[in-house]
Each structure stands twice: as structure tokens, then as C-alpha cells.
Design a protein around this motif. Structure first.
Motif, mmCIF file in Angstrom:
data_model
loop_
_atom_site.group_PDB
_atom_site.id
_atom_site.type_symbol
_atom_site.label_atom_id
_atom_site.label_comp_id
_atom_site.label_asym_id
_atom_site.label_seq_id
_atom_site.Cartn_x
_atom_site.Cartn_y
_atom_site.Cartn_z
ATOM 1 N N ALA A 183 0.820 -1.213 0.000
ATOM 2 C CA ALA A 183 0.000 0.000 0.000
ATOM 3 C C ALA A 183 0.851 1.259 0.000
ATOM 4 C CB ALA A 183 -0.937 -0.003 1.211
ATOM 5 N N LEU A 184 2.066 1.152 0.523
ATOM 6 C CA LEU A 184 2.990 2.284 0.535
ATOM 7 C C LEU A 184 3.792 2.383 -0.762
ATOM 8 C CD1 LEU A 184 4.307 1.851 4.192
ATOM 9 C CD2 LEU A 184 2.951 3.773 3.338
ATOM 10 N N ASP A 185 3.420 1.578 -1.758
ATOM 11 C CA ASP A 185 4.127 1.489 -3.038
ATOM 12 C C ASP A 185 5.476 0.810 -2.911
ATOM 13 O OD1 ASP A 185 2.043 2.633 -4.460
ATOM 14 O OD2 ASP A 185 2.838 4.670 -4.281
ATOM 15 N N THR A 196 12.951 -2.417 2.709
ATOM 16 C CA THR A 196 12.396 -1.083 2.508
ATOM 17 C C THR A 196 12.346 -0.374 3.858
ATOM 18 O OG1 THR A 196 11.069 -1.656 0.563
ATOM 19 C CG2 THR A 196 10.350 0.236 1.856
ATOM 20 N N ILE A 197 12.831 0.840 3.880
ATOM 21 C CA ILE A 197 12.785 1.664 5.087
ATOM 22 C C ILE A 197 11.925 2.883 4.772
ATOM 23 C CG2 ILE A 197 14.135 2.958 6.784
ATOM 24 C CD1 ILE A 197 16.562 1.203 5.686
ATOM 25 N N GLY A 234 7.415 9.056 5.838
ATOM 26 C CA GLY A 234 6.604 8.877 4.647
ATOM 27 C C GLY A 234 7.381 8.638 3.370
ATOM 28 N N GLU A 235 8.703 8.763 3.400
ATOM 29 C CA GLU A 235 9.530 8.567 2.208
ATOM 30 C C GLU A 235 10.140 7.165 2.227
ATOM 31 O OE1 GLU A 235 11.123 9.764 -1.459
ATOM 32 O OE2 GLU A 235 9.641 10.756 -0.185
ATOM 33 N N LEU A 279 17.538 12.299 6.435
ATOM 34 C CA LEU A 279 17.314 12.580 7.854
ATOM 35 C C LEU A 279 18.053 13.834 8.317
ATOM 36 C CD1 LEU A 279 17.507 8.935 9.264
ATOM 37 C CD2 LEU A 279 15.458 10.340 8.956
ATOM 38 N N ARG A 280 19.121 14.189 7.614
ATOM 39 C CA ARG A 280 19.840 15.425 7.934
ATOM 40 C C ARG A 280 19.178 16.642 7.305
ATOM 41 N NH1 ARG A 280 24.859 12.477 6.620
ATOM 42 N NH2 ARG A 280 24.873 13.627 4.651
ATOM 43 N N GLY A 281 18.119 16.422 6.538
ATOM 44 C CA GLY A 281 17.462 17.529 5.856
ATOM 45 C C GLY A 281 18.187 17.966 4.611
ATOM 46 N N GLU A 282 18.964 17.049 4.003
ATOM 47 C CA GLU A 282 19.784 17.396 2.836
ATOM 48 C C GLU A 282 19.387 16.611 1.593
ATOM 49 O OE1 GLU A 282 23.713 16.565 4.185
ATOM 50 O OE2 GLU A 282 23.677 18.102 5.758
ATOM 51 N N ASP A 283 18.131 16.149 1.530
ATOM 52 C CA ASP A 283 17.679 15.412 0.354
ATOM 53 C C ASP A 283 17.719 16.328 -0.863
ATOM 54 O OD1 ASP A 283 16.573 13.589 -1.358
ATOM 55 O OD2 ASP A 283 14.590 13.570 -0.447
ATOM 56 N N PRO A 284 18.366 15.910 -1.962
ATOM 57 C CA PRO A 284 18.459 16.777 -3.138
ATOM 58 C C PRO A 284 17.149 16.898 -3.911
ATOM 59 C CG PRO A 284 19.477 14.661 -3.599
ATOM 60 C CD PRO A 284 19.131 14.661 -2.139
ATOM 61 N N LEU A 285 16.160 16.070 -3.597
ATOM 62 C CA LEU A 285 14.904 16.108 -4.329
ATOM 63 C C LEU A 285 13.930 17.078 -3.661
ATOM 64 C CD1 LEU A 285 14.440 12.301 -5.002
ATOM 65 C CD2 LEU A 285 14.950 14.060 -6.691
#
Length: 218
Positions: A165-167, A173-174, A178-179, A194-200
Motif C-alpha cells: 500500500a505504501l508502493d 524497505t525503510i 513517509g519517504e 534525515l539530515r534535511g539534505e535530500d536533493p529532491l
């Protein structure tokens, strides 16, 4: 501030799940997170999606055995192939689901993974599963009996359905806030997230999610 746990969907049959588990607790601790352990039946995911597991493809099977051994060497963790693979992990998954205490489940997951992937004798026979359960101070007889109950069987099924359901499409899978992060090779991306540095960016994620298909093999 309370932070949501990292949700770890796993199956003991997957060497990549084992490798991810050797790293995940320390990663979670670095970021002030706990880990929620969710045993799923990988075969059930494959059946629902109509896909084939990597160990079911002859050419890929040999490659992943070499690949996972090399990753283990890189990580500095034990790695010994079980006597046969794939094998049926269902009893071990159900026994895990029957353990309600979080710390006890964590100890059991580590012990069961070691039994499969660190030279611990495997998990094919119920007697062996019981030995591993007892080795971490849990009641083997009670948990083996609980694993046969409808409630525990249903829990593994519900975990598997939740992953879908979470695709989700495989293990490990972690899910972090929500990501989804799939595979042991995504742990560095998870840590960056988790560091707030996701490039997306949110906008780019939305664009990628709705990217049109221009050709199909069917």
C-alpha cells in the motif's frame, strides 16, 4: 521532540535485508530515531506484483551472491551463505511478529539474521528456529505455538499488504517520515534525508511521480 520511528520492512530470505540491518540501528541512533521492525513475506510481494525475485533468475542469482559478499566485506560484517537459497522464511517471520516487546524483537531479529547469514546454522527446521528464540532469552515453545495462530499469521500478511500500500516492491524497505528507501545501497540517501539534505525538492518528486510513459514492451 518526538521523532517518528524508521519503519523497516524485511524478510530473512533477503541478504540485502540482513546487510541493511547490520547498519540501521546505529544509523537510527545517530538521528535520534527508533526502528519499527515489520516482518513481511517477500514472496507475497512478488506474487502480488507479478514480478520475479532476484534469486529466481539464474544469471542474477549468482551475481547477487557475489555482490552481497562484497558488500559485507566492505561493511566489515560476517557473511556466510546458507546451505540453500532461497528457503522458506515464513516460520521465522511469524515468530518475530509474535514478539510484542520492541527490544526483545530487536534481539530476536539480530539472532535470526545471524542464524541465516552469519554462519549460525540456518532457519529451515522449526527446531532450529526454536533454538535461536531460546538463545535470546525468549520462550521458544510459546512463540512457536503463537506463530501458528490466526492472529500472528494475519499480522505478517497485514505487514506485507501495508508495504504494498505504501508502493513498496521489495525488501529491505525503510520508510522515514513517509519517504521510501529501498535496498542497502540507499542507506546513505536515507541518512542524507534525515539530515534535511535530500536533493529532491517537493516539486521534483511530484514531477517524477507523474512522469508520462512514452513506450511499452507490451
Amino acid at each position: 521532540m518526538n521523532r517518528a520511528p524508521l519503519r523497516f520492512f524485511f524478510d530473512y530470505v533477503s541478504p540485502y535485508s540482513y546487510l541493511a540491518w547490520t547498519q540501521l540501528p546505529a544509523l537510527a541512533e545517530r538521528h535520534g530515531r527508533t526502528v519499527e521492525l515489520l516482518p513481511v513475506l517477500f514472496a507475497g510481494v512478488l506474487n502480488t506484483l507479478g514480478t520475479t525475485g532476484p534469486a529466481e533468475v539464474k544469471q542474477k542469482r549468482f551475481y547477487i551472491y557475489k555482490h552481497t559478499r562484497r558488500i559485507a566485506h566492505e561493511l566489515g560484517v560476517p557473511f556466510v551463505m546458507p546451505a540453500a537459497h532461497p528457503f522458506n522464511p515464513l516460520l521465522a517471520l511469524r515468530v518475530t511478529a509474535a514478539v510484542r516487546d520492541g527490544e526483545a524483537r530487536r534481539r530476536l531479529v539480530s539472532a535470526l539474521y545471524n542464524a541465516v547469514w552469519a554462519g549460525g546454522g540456518g532457519l529451515v527446521q522449526p527446531e532450529r528456529v526454536g533454538e535461536v528464540v531460546a538463545s535470546v532469552g525468549l520462550d521458544a515453545q510459546a512463540l512457536l505455538a503463537a506463530a501458528q495462530t490466526p492472529a500472528v499469521k494475519d499480522q505478517v500478511r497485514r505487514n506485507t499488504e501495508e508495504l504494498l500500500a505504501l508502493d513498496g516492491f521489495g525488501v529491505p524497505t525503510i520508510v522515514a517520515d513517509g519517504e521510501l528507501f529501498f535496498g542497502v545501497d540507499s542507506l546513505s540517501h536515507l541518512e542524507r534525508f534525515l539530515r534535511g539534505e535530500d536533493p529532491l525538492s517537493r516539486e521534483e518528486l511530484e514531477r517524477l511521480k507523474n512522469l508520462p510513459v512514452a513506450a511499452s514492451r507490451i
